[in-house]
Design an enzyme around this catalytic site. Structure first.
Site, PDB file in Angstrom:
ATOM      1  N   ASP A 120       0.818  -1.218   0.000  1.00  0.00           N
ATOM      2  CA  ASP A 120       0.000   0.000   0.000  1.00  0.00           C
ATOM      3  C   ASP A 120       0.850   1.264   0.000  1.00  0.00           C
ATOM      4  O   ASP A 120       0.370   2.343  -0.360  1.00  0.00           O
ATOM      5  CB  ASP A 120      -0.915   0.011   1.231  1.00  0.00           C
ATOM      6  N   ASP A 155      17.384 -43.451 -36.934  1.00  0.00           N
ATOM      7  CA  ASP A 155      17.243 -42.074 -37.423  1.00  0.00           C
ATOM      8  C   ASP A 155      16.789 -42.079 -38.881  1.00  0.00           C
ATOM      9  O   ASP A 155      16.245 -43.075 -39.385  1.00  0.00           O
ATOM     10  CB  ASP A 155      18.559 -41.306 -37.196  1.00  0.00           C
ATOM     11  N   ASP A 156      17.030 -41.003 -39.568  1.00  0.00           N
ATOM     12  CA  ASP A 156      16.589 -40.775 -40.944  1.00  0.00           C
ATOM     13  C   ASP A 156      16.983 -41.946 -41.858  1.00  0.00           C
ATOM     14  O   ASP A 156      18.007 -42.596 -41.648  1.00  0.00           O
ATOM     15  CB  ASP A 156      17.284 -39.486 -41.424  1.00  0.00           C
ATOM     16  N   TRP A 187      11.237 -36.061 -33.406  1.00  0.00           N
ATOM     17  CA  TRP A 187      10.448 -35.240 -34.340  1.00  0.00           C
ATOM     18  C   TRP A 187      11.332 -34.096 -34.815  1.00  0.00           C
ATOM     19  O   TRP A 187      11.618 -33.176 -34.074  1.00  0.00           O
ATOM     20  CB  TRP A 187       9.198 -34.717 -33.628  1.00  0.00           C
ATOM     21  N   ASP A 188      11.738 -34.193 -36.079  1.00  0.00           N
ATOM     22  CA  ASP A 188      12.711 -33.254 -36.640  1.00  0.00           C
ATOM     23  C   ASP A 188      12.012 -32.218 -37.511  1.00  0.00           C
ATOM     24  O   ASP A 188      10.856 -32.396 -37.926  1.00  0.00           O
ATOM     25  CB  ASP A 188      13.709 -34.076 -37.482  1.00  0.00           C
ATOM     26  N   MET A 189      12.715 -31.146 -37.824  1.00  0.00           N
ATOM     27  CA  MET A 189      12.204 -30.103 -38.728  1.00  0.00           C
ATOM     28  C   MET A 189      13.424 -29.398 -39.296  1.00  0.00           C
ATOM     29  O   MET A 189      14.098 -28.662 -38.592  1.00  0.00           O
ATOM     30  CB  MET A 189      11.342 -29.126 -37.923  1.00  0.00           C
ATOM     31  N   CYS A 247      13.327 -31.783 -32.168  1.00  0.00           N
ATOM     32  CA  CYS A 247      14.584 -31.572 -32.879  1.00  0.00           C
ATOM     33  C   CYS A 247      14.271 -30.684 -34.064  1.00  0.00           C
ATOM     34  O   CYS A 247      13.219 -30.821 -34.687  1.00  0.00           O
ATOM     35  CB  CYS A 247      15.124 -32.924 -33.347  1.00  0.00           C
ATOM     36  N   ASP A 278      23.230 -30.373 -33.460  1.00  0.00           N
ATOM     37  CA  ASP A 278      23.884 -31.354 -34.321  1.00  0.00           C
ATOM     38  C   ASP A 278      25.394 -31.326 -34.113  1.00  0.00           C
ATOM     39  O   ASP A 278      26.102 -32.182 -34.649  1.00  0.00           O
ATOM     40  CB  ASP A 278      23.569 -31.057 -35.798  1.00  0.00           C
TER      41      ASP A 278
HETATM   42  C1  DGJ Z   1      18.890 -33.251 -38.350  1.00  0.00           C
HETATM   43  C2  DGJ Z   1      19.029 -33.818 -36.974  1.00  0.00           C
HETATM   44  O1  DGJ Z   1      19.413 -32.841 -36.064  1.00  0.00           O
HETATM   45  C3  DGJ Z   1      20.025 -34.971 -37.029  1.00  0.00           C
HETATM   46  O2  DGJ Z   1      20.273 -35.441 -35.737  1.00  0.00           O
HETATM   47  C4  DGJ Z   1      19.473 -36.029 -37.920  1.00  0.00           C
HETATM   48  O3  DGJ Z   1      18.292 -36.539 -37.381  1.00  0.00           O
HETATM   49  C5  DGJ Z   1      19.218 -35.458 -39.303  1.00  0.00           C
HETATM   50  N1  DGJ Z   1      18.408 -34.276 -39.252  1.00  0.00           N
HETATM   51  C6  DGJ Z   1      18.562 -36.484 -40.184  1.00  0.00           C
HETATM   52  O4  DGJ Z   1      18.213 -36.000 -41.399  1.00  0.00           O
END
Ligand code: DGJ
Length: 708
Positions: free
Chosen positions: A47, A346-347, A457-459, A505, A527
């Protein structure tokens, strides 16, 4: 005392957390204004706070540029607006008209929410400011809900979650991170310049280049001492935070979704809820602030933080796209010998994916490499005693794919313009309901049919040429709807498959924020798996995000990115500072390396509860001349773990002992490796000289247990 009170004398709202208070009021003009944010106050003390004046001091000044809870574009305001609207008639103003105030307490009384409702005095647009405080954290959550209540569209040119105001300080310093792919989370501590400093991502995703958090202090805070005000935005799309230092010595910031030039269109009757902007005032320096954020993320953001995360193996650095059943099985057998608990392919396991040029979007196991599907590998991994995980990149498509050939209109694009590929891929328009549903459909089947326990799950690219010619305003709408649909798919998957754990990811740490962490369980940090580079990346990552989500692999040397070779033990110790994983080509590991690796994995398992659930302390600089360390202490002080690192020894440089942190005085601790007994007072006040091997890149793991 209730978490939220309102003074009958001053009308000031007082929000209390265990150690801090946040005060605000609605001023005479009807605008929500900041009063104070700092150490905890009683209502009687609050206050007596000086309430800052909101009116212009002279005809050139306008209202103070810092000090409102959500500065709008309108009237005599000239700072960066948190809320900027454009109505159907082209006008842009917003005038605050209070429309209600309410407090909602949780049934158990451990959290409370203040909602201040307003509307524009002229147009039917309502704005609710939300504040949530809890009894177990000093983090305050804020967000804003905007509703178009008339018959016309309203464009939200800026719709920030919140504006935060700092108390007047003699000086200001801003801490944040910058970076790029494989060099994320570079910590910067810079004097805050006068004017406006913009931190932003225009990439449609959180980005490697900046991360939506800030720390501000008066320039004197250290790792252990001083008061730090910090914020973090729970959002995984484009974002912008504008930090301001005014000529009259005030500082504050506003932040939220979107970058300049985009807007959030609100159709008649529609509502937009901003993501949460969380704020924290903490004593105890940057380390104290980080520990408070870690506890908040573990308790209120993550869904499964109490679980112990498994040691994983990931095939990427070992096999690249050269993935088949026999090769993966051979790696899995060796991984199991090391003590790995989760095997992740992985990929490269699907469609025509033999390089990054083709196959993305065709999510069926490649018939030439997995003729019987993923089932036999998944079963074999399970028989080896491990869980099974796979890599996916649901938001992307290679033009050379059956999916793109069937649905070229599913990608973000501007009609008649180029569709620029990055990594040979285009971005699927997740803002479209049919695209998001398609992704959910195949992910749901993949997880169910192959008993997948874990998705990475990557992008792998930023959004570009962002267009959506579907609905009215689609080119603007897509920036937020894309993220909401991404969140929706993740939420549905986790609800449908309660055992499923997900790693976020984006080419490493390109999408790490409080929004995605509410839908995932851990993050692929970078990476860059060079253990030395990682020490710096992990230092920046850990400013806000806890070790419980920081995924780190031990990979082969020379490191494929930097060419640096450091001992296996150093690589393990660097990765042991987070969620330990292994990413080396185990087919090439010697029997001696496998044996050493197995022993280091076993040691990690003995201490990982401290890393994953303990309190983290940072000691020394990761790239300094001497020894640096990261320390974890159990919540009850019964155990501690120290991971110590040194680069090249320099003859004659001073030996600075490691002064441990967070151990209560007057206790004794036994080193479980050597049996030596130490006094906590000596460890914290005088320090410890850890025994490190001679030579470059030396490291040590010390585990201390309290002697009863
Ligand atoms: C990018 C990721 O950061 C990597 O670890 C790997 O999964 C590649 N993509 C695969 O294309």
């Amino acid at each position: 005392m209730p978490l939220i009170t309102r003074s009958p004398d001053t009308g000031v709202w007082l929000l209390n957390t265990p150690r801090t208070s946040y005060a605000l009021r609605i001023d005479e003009s009807g605008a929500p204004c900041h009063v104070a944010w700092g150490p905890r106050l009683t209502p009687a003390e609050a206050d007596t706070l000086v309430v800052p004046a909101g009116e212009p001091s002279d005809s050139f000044e306008g209202r103070p540029a810092v000090g409102e809870e959500l500065p709008v574009d309108g009237g005599t305001r000239y700072g960066p607006p948190s809320l900027q609207v454009r109505y159907a008639d082209g006008s842009r103003a917003f005038e605050w008209e209070p429309a209600g105030q309410r407090v909602e307490e949780s049934a158990r009384g451990n959290s409370a929410e203040l909602v201040l409702s307003f509307r524009d005095r002229v147009f039917p647009l309502s704005v609710d400011l939300h504040y949530r405080v809890r009894s177990d954290t000093d983090v305050i959550e804020r967000w804003t809900v905007l509703r178009s209540e008339g018959g016309h569209r309203v464009d939200l040119l800026r719709a920030d979650s919140a504006a935060w105001t700092l108390p007047p300080l003699p000086d200001y310093r801003l801490s944040h991170v910058t970076g790029q792919w494989s060099a994320e989370s570079r910590l910067r501590r810079e004097r805050l310049p006068h004017g406006e400093t913009v931190l932003t991502s225009r990439r449609g995703t959180t980005s490697h280049h900046a991360n939506p958090w800030t720390m501000l202090d008066d320039g004197t805070a250290t790792e252990d001492r001083g008061r730090v005000w910090s914020t973090a935005l729970a959002w995984s799309g484009s974002w912008r935070i504008t930090v301001q230092r005014t000529p009259d010595g005030r500082a504050g910031l506003t932040g939220g979704v979107g970058h300049e030039g985009t807007c959030v269109p609100l159709g008649p009757g529609e509502e937009f809820t901003t993501p949460v902007s969380a704020g924290l005032c903490a004593d105890g320096g940057f380390g104290g602030a980080s520990r408070a954020w870690h506890a908040y993320v573990r308790t209120h953001v993550l869904r499964h933080a109490e679980e112990t995360a498994p040691v994983l193996y990931n095939s990427w650095e070992a096999t690249g796209f050269d993935v088949d059943e026999a090769g993966q099985l051979a790696l899995a057998e060796r991984a199991a010998r090391l003590g790995v608990e989760l095997y992740v392919v992985d990929d490269g396991w699907f469609g025509a994916r033999r390089s990054d040029r083709a196959g993305l979007g065709d999510w069926t196991p490649a018939p030439d490499r997995f003729p019987r599907g993923l089932g036999p590998l998944s079963d074999a991994v399970r028989r080896l005693g491990m869980r099974f995980g796979v890599w996916v990149e649901p938001e992307m498509v290679n033009p050379d794919s059956d999916l793109y050939r069937a649905h070229p209109d599913w990608v973000l694009h501007l009609p008649g313009r180029a569709r620029t590929e990055l990594r040979n891929q285009l971005v699927l328009n997740f803002a479209r309901r049919d695209v998001a549903d398609w992704a959910y459909g195949w992910l749901d089947r993949l997880v169910a049919e192959h008993r997948v326990d874990f998705l990475k799950w990557d992008m792998n690219r930023a959004i570009g040429e962002a267009g959506w010619s579907g609905p009215e305003g689609g080119n603007d709408l897509l920036w937020t709807r894309y993220v909401h649909h991404l969140y929706g798919v993740l939420d549905r998957l986790r609800d449908a498959h309660p055992h499923l754990r997900i790693e976020t990811c984006s080419g490493g740490g390109g999408r790490v924020d409080l929004g995605i962490l509410a839908r995932t369980d851990q993050a692929w940090t970078s990476d860059n798996t060079d253990a030395v580079d990682r020490l710096g990346i992990q230092r920046g990552f850990g400013q806000i995000y806890p070790a419980r989500v920081m995924s780190a692999w031990v990979t082969d040397v020379p490191n494929q990115l930097t060419g640096l070779s450091v001992p296996l033990r150093f690589r393990f110790h660097a990765a042991a500072a987070g969620l330990l994983g292994i990413g080396g080509d185990l087919a090439r590991w010697s029997e001696a390396e496998l044996a050493e690796g197995a022993a280091l994995v076993a040691r990690y398992k003995e201490v990982r509860h401290l890393v994953q659930h303990g309190e983290q302390y940072r000691i020394g600089e990761p790239y300094g001349e001497g020894v640096s360390a990261v320390q974890y202490v159990a919540a009850d002080g019964a155990e501690a773990l120290v991971l110590a690192f040194r680069g090249s020894p320099r003859h004659g440089s001073p030996r600075v002992p490691l002064r441990l942190r967070g151990l209560p005085p007057g206790l004794r601790y036994r080193d479980t490796g050597t049996g030596a007994v130490h006094h906590s007072t000596v460890l914290t006040e005088y320090g410890l000289d850890p025994e490190l091997p001679s030579g470059d890149w030396a490291s040590a793991l010390l585990h201390l247990e309290r002697v009863p």
